[in-house]
Design a protein around this motif. Structure first.
Motif, PDB file in Angstrom:
ATOM      1  N   UNK A   1       0.765  -1.227   0.194  1.00 48.29           N
ATOM      2  CA  UNK A   1      -0.025   0.128  -0.137  1.00 48.29           C
ATOM      3  C   UNK A   1       1.062   1.319   0.064  1.00 48.29           C
ATOM      4  N   UNK A   2       1.800   1.008   0.717  1.00 49.67           N
ATOM      5  CA  UNK A   2       2.764   2.246   0.622  1.00 49.67           C
ATOM      6  C   UNK A   2       3.583   2.551  -0.458  1.00 49.67           C
ATOM      7  N   UNK A   3       3.867   1.572  -1.460  1.00 46.59           N
ATOM      8  CA  UNK A   3       4.672   1.493  -2.638  1.00 46.59           C
ATOM      9  C   UNK A   3       4.074   1.552  -4.037  1.00 46.59           C
ATOM     10  N   UNK A   4       2.650   1.032  -4.039  1.00 48.20           N
ATOM     11  CA  UNK A   4       2.163   0.745  -5.018  1.00 48.20           C
ATOM     12  C   UNK A   4       2.057   1.830  -5.820  1.00 48.20           C
ATOM     13  N   UNK A   5       1.793   2.994  -5.646  1.00 47.70           N
ATOM     14  CA  UNK A   5       1.377   4.133  -6.640  1.00 47.70           C
ATOM     15  C   UNK A   5       2.710   4.649  -7.164  1.00 47.70           C
ATOM     16  N   UNK A   6       3.835   4.649  -6.501  1.00 47.55           N
ATOM     17  CA  UNK A   6       5.153   4.846  -7.099  1.00 47.55           C
ATOM     18  C   UNK A   6       5.740   3.691  -8.165  1.00 47.55           C
ATOM     19  N   UNK A   7       5.228   2.727  -7.951  1.00 46.67           N
ATOM     20  CA  UNK A   7       5.739   1.427  -8.862  1.00 46.67           C
ATOM     21  C   UNK A   7       4.960   1.464  -9.879  1.00 46.67           C
ATOM     22  N   UNK A   8       3.576   1.902  -9.999  1.00 45.70           N
ATOM     23  CA  UNK A   8       2.830   2.063 -11.019  1.00 45.70           C
ATOM     24  C   UNK A   8       3.456   3.258 -11.915  1.00 45.70           C
TER      25      UNK A   8
ATOM     26  N   UNK B   1       6.127   4.462 -12.071  1.00 45.09           N
ATOM     27  CA  UNK B   1       7.654   3.898 -12.751  1.00 45.09           C
ATOM     28  C   UNK B   1       7.614   2.966 -13.865  1.00 45.09           C
ATOM     29  N   UNK B   2       6.735   1.993 -13.629  1.00 46.79           N
ATOM     30  CA  UNK B   2       6.555   0.792 -14.338  1.00 46.79           C
ATOM     31  C   UNK B   2       5.362   0.612 -15.184  1.00 46.79           C
ATOM     32  N   UNK B   3       4.113   1.234 -14.880  1.00 52.26           N
ATOM     33  CA  UNK B   3       2.962   1.105 -15.565  1.00 52.26           C
ATOM     34  C   UNK B   3       2.053   0.165 -15.010  1.00 52.26           C
ATOM     35  N   UNK B   4       0.804   0.676 -15.031  1.00 54.35           N
ATOM     36  CA  UNK B   4      -0.243  -0.304 -14.477  1.00 54.35           C
ATOM     37  C   UNK B   4      -0.119  -1.880 -15.104  1.00 54.35           C
ATOM     38  N   UNK B   5       0.000  -1.941 -16.569  1.00 55.87           N
ATOM     39  CA  UNK B   5       0.078  -3.372 -17.005  1.00 55.87           C
ATOM     40  C   UNK B   5       1.039  -4.307 -16.374  1.00 55.87           C
ATOM     41  N   UNK B   6       2.453  -3.870 -16.486  1.00 60.48           N
ATOM     42  CA  UNK B   6       3.487  -4.374 -15.549  1.00 60.48           C
ATOM     43  C   UNK B   6       3.044  -4.756 -14.218  1.00 60.48           C
ATOM     44  N   UNK B   7       2.630  -3.913 -13.248  1.00 56.24           N
ATOM     45  CA  UNK B   7       2.308  -3.965 -12.101  1.00 56.24           C
ATOM     46  C   UNK B   7       1.306  -5.153 -11.855  1.00 56.24           C
ATOM     47  N   UNK B   8       0.382  -4.989 -12.820  1.00 57.63           N
ATOM     48  CA  UNK B   8      -0.926  -6.125 -12.497  1.00 57.63           C
ATOM     49  C   UNK B   8      -0.562  -7.409 -12.669  1.00 57.63           C
TER      50      UNK B   8
END
Length: 375
Positions: free
Chosen positions: A59-66, A68-75
């Motif tokens: 929850x603390x890192x999801x927004x920043x990972x998205x 940087x990497x995009x929603x598709x890669x994060x999913x």
């Protein structure tokens, strides 16, 4: 406006169901691990807490990972991480390994949950409450499948077999466009003043739910004096109640505001606890679990809808903060119940449930604008 379910909607529903299947597994697995590893309630609670701790970090890192990497890669990447963690749980034969594996699974699962919720919210806009509620119907169906799978085969086989779901979804849908907000919206912007209160409400609602999800089987085993297998089977009543409640609520969400439906769910959960807590027979335990499941099952989807609606243009940021609040509750509440159960009894420890229901009700009142209780 007609609610439309396209391919992305169905993919999100299926991924959330798979996440729910693995998220609920620790609560059902703990009675077996207590026997296999010879551990107490507190160490058993660490398994659920480890999953939740990973989700808090997500929850603390999801927004920043998205960003940087995009929603598709994060999913798809988050689904892979969750599967790796679940594999470690299956392979582990000492508590340190199984607890660590659930931390990894929780981190991947928290990222997956955040991303699925944000995708549905962005994709369906003002109809997000319908999408989120329907998604959680599939999640509750996954709970029933999990209980049946654990009862029919070994719990390890039940977890490993589930990996076919994200693999098949990825192979068939890896090129499907995924709705996402502009990158800046994922990490920037101010959330409204009412948002912290809504997060506290969400925390209390999830705490009540996971006290029962995590320790319902253990309570059934002690209260009704039954075996671990029978106690897990009695949880079918709880997850059946969750499924029935969410299926009904998904239709009601089309006509009523989530605030009103959340209030109804809190009331039903309170009635269910009044039936469950004094139970001494398998029949009464089953009845109490079914009624409390009707209410508890709808606390998270409606509390989430209320919370995310406070910041509709920043769904990923709001969703990540909501997952942070919910995961913190999953971390703290079951671990607290485990420690209290070791000090007193599992029956006495579950008195935490009505306290959290009352606090969630206060939070709901505080975040509901006057004159907008109806859609």
């Amino acid at each position: 406006m007609t609610f439309r379910r396209d391919r992305l909607t169905w993919v999100a529903y299926a991924l959330l169901a798979w996440f729910a299947y693995l998220q609920a597994a620790p609560g059902l697995v703990v009675p077996y691990l207590r026997d296999e590893l010879d551990i107490g309630y507190t160490t058993g609670g660490l398994h659920v807490a480890a999953f939740a701790t990973g989700s808090v970090l997500a929850g603390l890192t999801a927004a920043r990972i998205e960003a940087a990497a995009g929603r598709r890669a994060l999913l798809w990447g988050s689904a892979a991480v969750m599967a790796v963690g679940a594999t470690g749980l299956v392979a582990g034969h000492v508590a340190a390994v199984t607890v660590g594996a659930l931390f990894v699974a929780g981190y991947g699962g928290g990222l997956l949950l955040t991303t699925v919720q944000a995708t549905l919210a962005d994709h369906h806009g003002e109809q997000r409450a319908i999408a989120l509620t329907e998604a959680n119907v599939f999640a509750s169906a996954a709970y029933l499948v999990l209980v049946a799978a654990v009862a029919l085969v070994s719990w390890r086989a039940a977890l490993i077999a589930s990996f076919a779901v994200p693999l098949a979804l990825f192979l068939a849908n890896r090129h499907v466009p995924i709705t996402g907000a502009p990158p800046a919206a994922a990490t920037e912007g101010r959330l409204p003043r009412a948002f912290p209160v809504a997060m506290a409400m969400l925390f209390c609602a999830v705490a009540a739910e996971w006290c029962v999800t995590s320790w319902g089987a253990s309570f059934a085993r002690e209260a009704a004096d039954v075996s671990a297998d029978t106690a897990v089977a009695l949880m079918f009543g709880y997850f059946g109640g969750v499924f029935a409640g969410r299926a009904t609520a998904s239709r009601l969400a089309r006509r009523h505001a989530p605030q009103r439906l959340l209030a109804l769910a809190l009331a039903i959960a309170a009635v269910g606890f009044a039936v469950l807590w004094p139970a001494t027979s398998p029949v009464q335990v089953l009845a109490g679990l079914a009624v409390i499941g009707l209410g508890l099952g709808n606390l998270f989807p409606f509390a989430l809808a209320v919370t995310v609606a406070l910041a509709p243009d920043r769904a990923q940021l709001a969703s990540s903060r909501a997952v942070l609040a919910g995961s913190s509750a999953v971390l703290i509440a079951p671990l607290t119940i485990g420690a209290l159960a070791d000090a007193t009894s599992i029956t006495g420890a579950l008195l935490v449930v009505p306290v959290t229901l009352a606090l969630a009700t206060i939070g709901l009142v505080a975040t509901t604008p006057r004159g907008r209780s109806r859609r």
